[in-house]
Design a protein around this motif. Sequence first.
Motif, PDB file in Angstrom:
ATOM      1  N   SER A  76     -23.192  21.829 -35.113  1.00  0.00           N
ATOM      2  CA  SER A  76     -22.074  21.999 -34.176  1.00  0.00           C
ATOM      3  C   SER A  76     -22.181  21.192 -32.897  1.00  0.00           C
ATOM      4  N   SER A  77     -23.236  20.422 -32.739  1.00  0.00           N
ATOM      5  CA  SER A  77     -23.495  19.728 -31.464  1.00  0.00           C
ATOM      6  C   SER A  77     -23.539  20.709 -30.304  1.00  0.00           C
ATOM      7  N   TYR A  78     -24.057  21.910 -30.581  1.00  0.00           N
ATOM      8  CA  TYR A  78     -24.217  23.000 -29.603  1.00  0.00           C
ATOM      9  C   TYR A  78     -22.886  23.550 -29.077  1.00  0.00           C
ATOM     10  N   ASN A  79     -21.813  23.380 -29.829  1.00  0.00           N
ATOM     11  CA  ASN A  79     -20.480  23.842 -29.419  1.00  0.00           C
ATOM     12  C   ASN A  79     -20.233  25.234 -29.994  1.00  0.00           C
ATOM     13  N   THR A  80     -20.008  26.205 -29.126  1.00  0.00           N
ATOM     14  CA  THR A  80     -19.817  27.588 -29.566  1.00  0.00           C
ATOM     15  C   THR A  80     -18.509  27.780 -30.327  1.00  0.00           C
ATOM     16  N   GLN A  81     -17.533  26.907 -30.132  1.00  0.00           N
ATOM     17  CA  GLN A  81     -16.245  27.081 -30.792  1.00  0.00           C
ATOM     18  C   GLN A  81     -15.979  26.022 -31.861  1.00  0.00           C
ATOM     19  N   ALA A  82     -17.035  25.426 -32.374  1.00  0.00           N
ATOM     20  CA  ALA A  82     -16.874  24.426 -33.424  1.00  0.00           C
ATOM     21  C   ALA A  82     -16.373  25.088 -34.708  1.00  0.00           C
ATOM     22  N   THR A  83     -15.448  24.423 -35.371  1.00  0.00           N
ATOM     23  CA  THR A  83     -14.985  24.836 -36.686  1.00  0.00           C
ATOM     24  C   THR A  83     -14.900  23.604 -37.574  1.00  0.00           C
ATOM     25  N   HIS A  84     -15.028  23.818 -38.860  1.00  0.00           N
ATOM     26  CA  HIS A  84     -14.888  22.728 -39.818  1.00  0.00           C
ATOM     27  C   HIS A  84     -14.251  23.286 -41.083  1.00  0.00           C
ATOM     28  N   TYR A  85     -13.068  22.747 -41.436  1.00  0.00           N
ATOM     29  CA  TYR A  85     -12.371  23.175 -42.636  1.00  0.00           C
ATOM     30  C   TYR A  85     -12.930  22.440 -43.849  1.00  0.00           C
ATOM     31  N   ASN A  86     -13.232  23.165 -44.895  1.00  0.00           N
ATOM     32  CA  ASN A  86     -13.756  22.597 -46.137  1.00  0.00           C
ATOM     33  C   ASN A  86     -12.632  22.558 -47.171  1.00  0.00           C
ATOM     34  N   SER A  87     -12.034  21.404 -47.342  1.00  0.00           N
ATOM     35  CA  SER A  87     -10.869  21.291 -48.228  1.00  0.00           C
ATOM     36  C   SER A  87     -11.208  21.570 -49.689  1.00  0.00           C
ATOM     37  N   PHE A 118     -17.805  28.228 -38.983  1.00  0.00           N
ATOM     38  CA  PHE A 118     -17.529  28.702 -37.627  1.00  0.00           C
ATOM     39  C   PHE A 118     -18.765  28.733 -36.745  1.00  0.00           C
ATOM     40  N   GLY A 119     -18.569  28.379 -35.477  1.00  0.00           N
ATOM     41  CA  GLY A 119     -19.546  28.612 -34.432  1.00  0.00           C
ATOM     42  C   GLY A 119     -20.700  27.638 -34.379  1.00  0.00           C
ATOM     43  N   ILE A 120     -21.653  27.995 -33.568  1.00  0.00           N
ATOM     44  CA  ILE A 120     -22.772  27.113 -33.254  1.00  0.00           C
ATOM     45  C   ILE A 120     -23.640  26.816 -34.475  1.00  0.00           C
ATOM     46  N   PHE A 121     -23.669  27.756 -35.459  1.00  0.00           N
ATOM     47  CA  PHE A 121     -24.428  27.546 -36.687  1.00  0.00           C
ATOM     48  C   PHE A 121     -23.541  27.165 -37.875  1.00  0.00           C
ATOM     49  N   GLN A 122     -22.224  27.071 -37.641  1.00  0.00           N
ATOM     50  CA  GLN A 122     -21.267  26.723 -38.699  1.00  0.00           C
ATOM     51  C   GLN A 122     -21.419  27.642 -39.910  1.00  0.00           C
ATOM     52  N   LEU A 143     -17.096  32.528 -32.589  1.00  0.00           N
ATOM     53  CA  LEU A 143     -16.604  31.495 -31.673  1.00  0.00           C
ATOM     54  C   LEU A 143     -16.764  31.884 -30.211  1.00  0.00           C
ATOM     55  N   SER A 144     -17.457  32.958 -29.961  1.00  0.00           N
ATOM     56  CA  SER A 144     -17.693  33.432 -28.601  1.00  0.00           C
ATOM     57  C   SER A 144     -18.837  32.658 -27.953  1.00  0.00           C
ATOM     58  N   ASN A 145     -18.818  32.597 -26.639  1.00  0.00           N
ATOM     59  CA  ASN A 145     -19.928  32.000 -25.901  1.00  0.00           C
ATOM     60  C   ASN A 145     -21.159  32.904 -25.923  1.00  0.00           C
ATOM     61  N   ASN A 146     -20.972  34.172 -26.252  1.00  0.00           N
ATOM     62  CA  ASN A 146     -22.068  35.113 -26.451  1.00  0.00           C
ATOM     63  C   ASN A 146     -22.549  34.917 -27.890  1.00  0.00           C
ATOM     64  N   LEU A 147     -23.780  34.520 -28.076  1.00  0.00           N
ATOM     65  CA  LEU A 147     -24.288  34.153 -29.388  1.00  0.00           C
ATOM     66  C   LEU A 147     -24.879  35.311 -30.191  1.00  0.00           C
ATOM     67  N   SER A 148     -24.725  36.525 -29.733  1.00  0.00           N
ATOM     68  CA  SER A 148     -25.312  37.674 -30.432  1.00  0.00           C
ATOM     69  C   SER A 148     -24.821  37.781 -31.874  1.00  0.00           C
ATOM     70  N   ALA A 149     -23.520  37.677 -32.089  1.00  0.00           N
ATOM     71  CA  ALA A 149     -22.975  37.777 -33.452  1.00  0.00           C
ATOM     72  C   ALA A 149     -23.444  36.615 -34.308  1.00  0.00           C
ATOM     73  N   ASP A 150     -23.499  35.412 -33.727  1.00  0.00           N
ATOM     74  CA  ASP A 150     -23.966  34.230 -34.463  1.00  0.00           C
ATOM     75  C   ASP A 150     -25.404  34.422 -34.933  1.00  0.00           C
ATOM     76  N   SER A 189     -32.045  27.169 -46.361  1.00  0.00           N
ATOM     77  CA  SER A 189     -31.457  26.383 -47.450  1.00  0.00           C
ATOM     78  C   SER A 189     -29.939  26.508 -47.494  1.00  0.00           C
ATOM     79  N   ALA A 190     -29.371  27.566 -46.912  1.00  0.00           N
ATOM     80  CA  ALA A 190     -27.913  27.724 -46.891  1.00  0.00           C
ATOM     81  C   ALA A 190     -27.247  26.635 -46.054  1.00  0.00           C
ATOM     82  N   TRP A 191     -27.991  26.104 -45.103  1.00  0.00           N
ATOM     83  CA  TRP A 191     -27.428  25.057 -44.265  1.00  0.00           C
ATOM     84  C   TRP A 191     -27.770  23.705 -44.835  1.00  0.00           C
TER      85      TRP A 191
END
Length: 127
Positions: free
Chosen positions: A55-66, A73-77, A103-110, A125-127
């Motif tokens: 995510s380049s350390y972006n808390t709100q990064a998203t990437h659609y997988n066509s 979603f998020g910092i760990f995608q 997508l929160s700036n609070n990383l607890s859920a991530d 391995s999931a990543w």
Amino acid sequence: MKALALFALLACLVPGSLSMYYGRCQLAQTLQQLGLDGYMGYSLANWVCMAAHESSYNTQATHYNSWDGSTDFGIFQINSRYWCQNGDEYSSNICQIPCSDLLSNNLSADVECAKIVAQDSNGMSAW
């Protein structure tokens, strides 16, 4: 002029909706506080490096997988097909959270979801 002042005021009232880019050291400190250092045998450096690549350390990064219609979603995608619920899309929702929580700036859920992913997928391995 009044419209500009109103816009500036509104921008101050919704800071939580703005994307946050963590610095490497700031992210390392946060992840350490949230218990990822050494988790599943992976060093803090492993987790920080993974976040940089995902995510380049972006808390709100998203990437659609066509190819399957899922979204990361998020910092760990973290992927919506398996780990979180993204609206009407089918998901196993193994982490039992809405994807928007990632997508929160609070990383607890991530971090909590990343721990589940790491446990269920034999580590990183999931990543």
